[in-house]
Structure formats: C-alpha cells, structure tokens
Design a protein around this motif. Structure first.
Motif, mmCIF file in Angstrom:
data_model
loop_
_atom_site.group_PDB
_atom_site.id
_atom_site.type_symbol
_atom_site.label_atom_id
_atom_site.label_comp_id
_atom_site.label_asym_id
_atom_site.label_seq_id
_atom_site.Cartn_x
_atom_site.Cartn_y
_atom_site.Cartn_z
ATOM 1 N N VAL A 175 0.939 -1.127 -0.042
ATOM 2 C CA VAL A 175 0.214 0.041 -0.088
ATOM 3 C C VAL A 175 1.060 1.232 -0.197
ATOM 4 O O VAL A 175 0.702 2.078 -0.677
ATOM 5 C CB VAL A 175 -0.815 -0.065 1.247
ATOM 6 C CG1 VAL A 175 -1.848 1.352 1.361
ATOM 7 C CG2 VAL A 175 -1.933 -1.343 1.329
ATOM 8 N N GLY A 176 1.813 1.223 0.738
ATOM 9 C CA GLY A 176 2.779 2.393 0.772
ATOM 10 C C GLY A 176 3.288 2.694 -0.606
ATOM 11 O O GLY A 176 3.439 3.856 -0.879
ATOM 12 N N ASP A 177 3.760 1.604 -1.341
ATOM 13 C CA ASP A 177 4.288 1.863 -2.515
ATOM 14 C C ASP A 177 3.195 2.493 -3.685
ATOM 15 O O ASP A 177 3.531 3.293 -4.492
ATOM 16 C CB ASP A 177 4.885 0.605 -3.310
ATOM 17 C CG ASP A 177 6.077 -0.069 -2.369
ATOM 18 O OD1 ASP A 177 6.768 0.731 -1.898
ATOM 19 O OD2 ASP A 177 6.398 -1.259 -2.562
ATOM 20 N N LEU A 178 1.929 1.975 -3.415
ATOM 21 C CA LEU A 178 0.993 2.272 -4.245
ATOM 22 C C LEU A 178 0.434 3.811 -3.987
ATOM 23 O O LEU A 178 0.362 4.628 -4.839
ATOM 24 C CB LEU A 178 -0.362 1.532 -4.011
ATOM 25 C CG LEU A 178 -0.381 0.121 -4.921
ATOM 26 C CD1 LEU A 178 -1.601 -0.568 -4.304
ATOM 27 C CD2 LEU A 178 -0.611 0.618 -6.188
ATOM 28 N N ILE A 232 -3.593 16.247 6.105
ATOM 29 C CA ILE A 232 -3.050 15.575 5.067
ATOM 30 C C ILE A 232 -1.639 15.339 5.135
ATOM 31 O O ILE A 232 -1.191 14.006 4.868
ATOM 32 C CB ILE A 232 -3.445 16.443 3.600
ATOM 33 C CG1 ILE A 232 -5.082 16.515 3.392
ATOM 34 C CG2 ILE A 232 -2.605 15.802 2.466
ATOM 35 C CD1 ILE A 232 -5.256 17.504 2.230
ATOM 36 N N PHE A 233 -0.960 16.246 5.474
ATOM 37 C CA PHE A 233 0.744 15.926 5.758
ATOM 38 C C PHE A 233 0.920 15.062 6.747
ATOM 39 O O PHE A 233 1.776 14.122 6.679
ATOM 40 C CB PHE A 233 1.163 17.355 6.161
ATOM 41 C CG PHE A 233 2.864 17.203 6.505
ATOM 42 C CD1 PHE A 233 3.602 17.161 5.723
ATOM 43 C CD2 PHE A 233 3.229 16.911 7.701
ATOM 44 C CE1 PHE A 233 4.958 16.803 5.672
ATOM 45 C CE2 PHE A 233 4.542 16.960 7.911
ATOM 46 C CZ PHE A 233 5.307 16.842 7.005
ATOM 47 N N CYS A 234 0.095 14.785 7.933
ATOM 48 C CA CYS A 234 0.242 13.972 8.884
ATOM 49 C C CYS A 234 -0.116 12.572 8.285
ATOM 50 O O CYS A 234 0.840 11.538 8.770
ATOM 51 C CB CYS A 234 -0.542 14.225 10.361
ATOM 52 S SG CYS A 234 0.035 15.822 10.996
ATOM 53 N N VAL A 235 -1.136 12.492 7.605
ATOM 54 C CA VAL A 235 -1.550 11.026 7.319
ATOM 55 C C VAL A 235 -0.735 10.560 6.074
ATOM 56 O O VAL A 235 0.157 9.377 6.350
ATOM 57 C CB VAL A 235 -2.985 10.966 6.849
ATOM 58 C CG1 VAL A 235 -3.339 9.700 5.954
ATOM 59 C CG2 VAL A 235 -3.977 11.439 7.870
ATOM 60 N N LEU A 236 -0.328 11.272 4.935
ATOM 61 C CA LEU A 236 0.320 10.827 4.135
ATOM 62 C C LEU A 236 1.730 10.761 4.213
ATOM 63 O O LEU A 236 2.573 10.016 3.907
ATOM 64 C CB LEU A 236 0.295 11.732 2.868
ATOM 65 C CG LEU A 236 -1.025 11.534 1.799
ATOM 66 C CD1 LEU A 236 -1.149 12.363 0.934
ATOM 67 C CD2 LEU A 236 -1.208 10.043 1.554
ATOM 68 N N GLY A 237 2.409 11.876 5.133
ATOM 69 C CA GLY A 237 3.606 11.864 5.626
ATOM 70 C C GLY A 237 4.198 10.624 6.370
ATOM 71 O O GLY A 237 5.107 10.206 6.189
ATOM 72 N N SER A 238 3.339 10.218 7.539
ATOM 73 C CA SER A 238 3.595 9.173 8.267
ATOM 74 C C SER A 238 3.815 7.965 7.487
ATOM 75 O O SER A 238 4.620 6.898 7.493
ATOM 76 C CB SER A 238 2.345 9.101 9.125
ATOM 77 O OG SER A 238 1.253 8.812 8.619
ATOM 78 N N ILE A 239 3.121 7.874 6.229
ATOM 79 C CA ILE A 239 3.244 6.513 5.395
ATOM 80 C C ILE A 239 4.415 6.674 4.751
ATOM 81 O O ILE A 239 5.079 5.652 4.594
ATOM 82 C CB ILE A 239 2.042 6.443 4.564
ATOM 83 C CG1 ILE A 239 0.513 6.213 5.444
ATOM 84 C CG2 ILE A 239 2.173 5.129 3.634
ATOM 85 C CD1 ILE A 239 -0.760 6.349 4.684
ATOM 86 N N GLY A 433 8.827 5.512 -14.847
ATOM 87 C CA GLY A 433 9.560 5.740 -13.714
ATOM 88 C C GLY A 433 8.873 6.688 -13.107
ATOM 89 O O GLY A 433 9.470 6.842 -11.777
ATOM 90 N N LEU A 434 8.042 7.396 -13.489
ATOM 91 C CA LEU A 434 7.395 8.462 -12.604
ATOM 92 C C LEU A 434 6.454 7.753 -11.608
ATOM 93 O O LEU A 434 5.808 8.383 -10.639
ATOM 94 C CB LEU A 434 6.370 9.475 -13.572
ATOM 95 C CG LEU A 434 7.296 10.393 -14.452
ATOM 96 C CD1 LEU A 434 6.463 11.241 -15.337
ATOM 97 C CD2 LEU A 434 8.088 11.316 -13.549
ATOM 98 N N ILE A 435 6.089 6.537 -11.915
ATOM 99 C CA ILE A 435 5.385 5.752 -10.920
ATOM 100 C C ILE A 435 6.014 4.795 -9.937
ATOM 101 O O ILE A 435 5.808 4.614 -8.985
ATOM 102 C CB ILE A 435 4.261 4.924 -11.696
ATOM 103 C CG1 ILE A 435 3.208 5.953 -12.387
ATOM 104 C CG2 ILE A 435 3.267 4.113 -10.877
ATOM 105 C CD1 ILE A 435 2.276 5.238 -13.348
ATOM 106 N N VAL A 436 7.049 4.000 -10.446
ATOM 107 C CA VAL A 436 7.659 3.151 -10.178
ATOM 108 C C VAL A 436 8.981 3.209 -9.352
ATOM 109 O O VAL A 436 9.607 2.468 -8.548
ATOM 110 C CB VAL A 436 8.129 1.974 -11.061
ATOM 111 C CG1 VAL A 436 7.087 1.383 -11.905
ATOM 112 C CG2 VAL A 436 9.107 2.453 -12.038
#
Length: 440
Positions: A175-178, A232-239, A433-436
C-alpha cells in the motif's frame, strides 16, 4: 467453439446481465458463483477452499481496516465544515483571476481527495457550494459542471484512496508503494486540469469571467486551510516517510479529524452518530461486494475462466504492449457501465497475473510492473466516474444541481476532462519511472 469455455462465458454473461438490469452487485456476484458452482463438476472440497479464501481476502485482512478509518475521516471533515471554509476562502482569494473560481474548486477538490478518498462526498460538496457561486459569477454551465466532476473524482486516485487499498490486496503490492506511486500522477492530473481551465478561459473569456471577489487576509487563509493541509501531511507523511503503516495512518487521520472538529466546536454527539452510521454503511457495502467478488473470481477460475482469457490473449498474439492496450480499452469500456469496485474485483486478479509476466522493454521487475499497471488502471478507472451513461459523478452532480445544470450541460462539461485523463494515462504509459520509483 470448444465446449470447454461455455461455462465461463455463460458466467460472464450472467454477471453482466444481472448488473445491467440493476440487481445489487454483491448479490449478482455471489449468486452467479453459487449457481455455476452447482452447475459445474467442481469437487465438494472447492466450497471449503472458497470459504477460506473469503476469510483470508476479506474478513481476516487487517489491511482493509483502513477503509472505515479513511471513510470516517472524510465524513467528519465534510460535516464539520472544514472543507467548506477552505473552499469559500480560496474562492474569495482567487476570484479576480481568469478562471480563478474554477481553480479554487480544483485546489479544494485536490485537498479533499487527499483527506478522504471518497468521490461521492467530494462531488456533492463541491456541487452544492461551488456551482451556485460559479454561475453567479458568470461561469458557463459546462465549465462549472466539468471542473466539479473532474476535481471530485481525484479522490479515487490521490492517496489515501480506498481504491488503492483494495488494489494492494488484489495485486499483492505494498500500500505504501501504491500511495507513493500514485501521488505524482494524481498531482500531475490535477495540474493538467488547471491547464485545461486556463486554456478554456483564454479561448472563451465569457465562460470564465473575472469575479468581484477578493481581498482575503493571510490570517484568514491560514485559519481556513491550514487544518486540512496539516491533517493531509500527517496522514500521508507518516506513510511515505515510513513512520506508520497505512492502517496506523488511517487511525491517525480519523483521530485528527475529531481533533479539528473539537477545535472548531463542531464535535457533537449527533455528528458522531451520523458519521459512524454512514461509515458502517459504506464499509458494509464495500465488504459485501468484496466477498461476492471473491466467490465469483474463485468459481470463474475453477470453471476455466482464467485459462480462457490466457488462451484468447495467446491466440491474438498482441505482444506486451498490445495486451496492455487491450486491457486498458476493456477497462475503459466497462467503466461506462460498471462501478470501479466491480471492475477491480473482477478483472485485476486475472489481468494482474498476465501483465506481471510481460516484458515492456523498460527493464522493470515484476513488482515494478504490477505497481505501474495498478496506477495505470487507477487513472483509467477514474474515467468510470465521468463516462456516460452510468458515470456516478454525473449522477451525484445532477442530484444536487437539478435546478441549475441539465444533463446536456454536464455531458458537455466532462468531455474535455475525460480527454485530459486519457492524455495523462498515455503519458504514464510512456514514462513508468514516474510511478515505479518507490520500488527498487
């Protein structure tokens, strides 16, 4: 035609027919699985196998815990007025720019996408608040409809997206990679919408006139937008920084939304009751469809459906790129008639196995290929919310703007945004490369 494929073909026909006549999707999937399980010569032990798969894929999957958490977070932000205040402030601040009101709607839609991942909530909120203001400012009906639908559907792509959580389980990708892989495409798509608005305003100034609004202070801007941005920063940043798993981050987001509600003095027992009830309803719907799709997928494979698809692709001899283009075309067409949830749960377990073993000439590993494919499908499925005749965003917007926008206005408005989505889809097919980049 060989009789060995009659059962899987009949199963597909029964499933599509049941969905198109309006029967509940979960019951269509589960019912089709039951009927064809009894009609086949699969052994009795297959029932035990299917039950264990249901438990592993749905009932016992801790990853899916983040679905109700993210849904709850989005509902709290919607009902406490946090998103409303941000939208109103940005519209006032940017109203004097050509297309400024539409760009303000886009910014808030992007923030809502990163805060909730719920398309319906985003489209309804933006449609209720933004469309009357844009019409009052002289904006054309198609542009007003198009930007609300386009910005609202970003919630299905920009993390934390519920769709990406399900993709992780279906394709066995982190999930983190996605989340990391979908972030750049989501922001680029939002930026492409801004370019589209600017070009629209340049070519037809009457469609996006300057507004008399303006003059918001820096204090008001920070007061109304900073809480949403910090959450948003706390949720996404922590992941993304590796401090929390997606499940832990979803809990952080749910608690953070309650903290914002408490500070804004909108946290009430009624709010908790309504958001909890709606969260339970939404989660139950997703889980019921997941169970039905798990049964359908298991029986479909058992009666030879996967072999039928693989043999068909071998017969066509399309090569890696031809196969990918065919799958993208199939998913796009299905998006005109089915919801993303049904499409994902039915197609990804089979198509993912096909794509993961193909070589596209980029030197990608299997995990990188699956990550790339997952994000491409996510971008493609975003069009399912906009594509007539059954685009759900169109229904949401029509329901809340019935006296302002006609079906014709909405259809005219969404065509340029669908075209832009397809252009962006092509861009990321060419530059994986912009995704992977999160997967080494």
């Amino acid at each position: 035609m060989s009789g060995e494929y009659l059962l899987p073909l009949a199963m597909l026909a029964a499933m599509l027919g049941g969905i198109l006549i309006g029967y509940p999707v979960a019951l269509v999937l589960g019912g089709s699985a039951a009927v064809f399980l009894l009609s086949s010569d699969l052994p009795a032990s297959f029932v035990n196998l299917m039950a264990s798969r249901i438990y592993a894929n749905a009932l016992g999957n801790w990853l899916l815990v983040c679905i109700p958490m993210f849904v709850f977070m989005g509902l709290v932000l919607e009902r406490t007025g946090t998103a409303v205040r941000a939208l109103t402030t940005l519209q006032t601040a940017m109203g004097r720019m050509p297309g400024g009101l539409a760009i303000a709607v886009l910014i808030v839609g992007t923030l809502l996408a990163a805060a909730s991942g719920i398309v319906g909530a985003s489209v309804v909120l933006l449609g209720t608040l933004a469309v009357p203001q844009m019409r009052a400012a002289g904006y054309s009906r198609p542009l007003s409809a198009g930007i609300v639908c386009g910005a609202g559907t970003l919630a299905i792509l920009i993390p934390p997206s519920i769709m990406l959580v399900l993709f992780s389980d279906l394709l066995n990708v982190s999930v983190g990679d996605l989340f990391a892989g979908a972030l750049v495409p989501g922001l680029i798509l939002a930026g492409s919408y801004a370019v589209l608005i600017a070009v629209w305003a340049l070519l037809d100034p009457r469609a996006a006139p300057r507004s008399a609004l303006g003059g918001v202070s820096a204090v008001a801007m920070l007061r109304d937008t900073l809480p949403l941005a910090l959450l948003i920063f706390c949720v996404l940043g922590s992941i993304l920084l590796g401090y929390a798993t997606p499940t832990e981050a979803s809990a952080l987001g749910a608690v953070g939304s309650l903290v914002i509600a408490a500070f804004t003095r909108t946290l009430t027992p009624r709010l908790l009751y309504e958001t909890t009830l709606q969260t339970a309803y939404t989660t139950a719907m997703v889980m019921l469809v997941t169970v039905g799709a798990t049964c359908f997928s298991a029986v479909f494979r058992g009666v030879g459906g996967e072999d039928m698809i693989l043999d068909g692709l071998k017969f066509l001899q399309l090569g890696a790129w031809g196969t990918l283009m065919l799958l993208m075309a199939v998913i796009f067409v299905l998006g005109c008639f089915l919801d993303w949830l049904e499409i994902s749960l039915i197609t990804l377990p089979i198509f993912g196995a096909v794509i993961g073993n193909l070589d596209f000439g980029f030197g990608l590993s299997q995990q990188q290929t699956l990550l790339w494919f997952a994000v491409l499908v996510a971008i493609n499925l975003q069009t399912s919310f906009l594509s007539p005749p059954f685009g759900f965003s169109l229904f949401y917007l029509r329901a809340v703007t019935r006296d302002v926008l006609s079906n014709r206005d909405i259809y005219l408005g969404i065509v340029p945004f669908i075209a832009m989505q397809l252009v962006v889809l092509g861009l990321f097919m060419i530059f994986p490369g912009l995704i992977v980049w999160p997967v080494k």
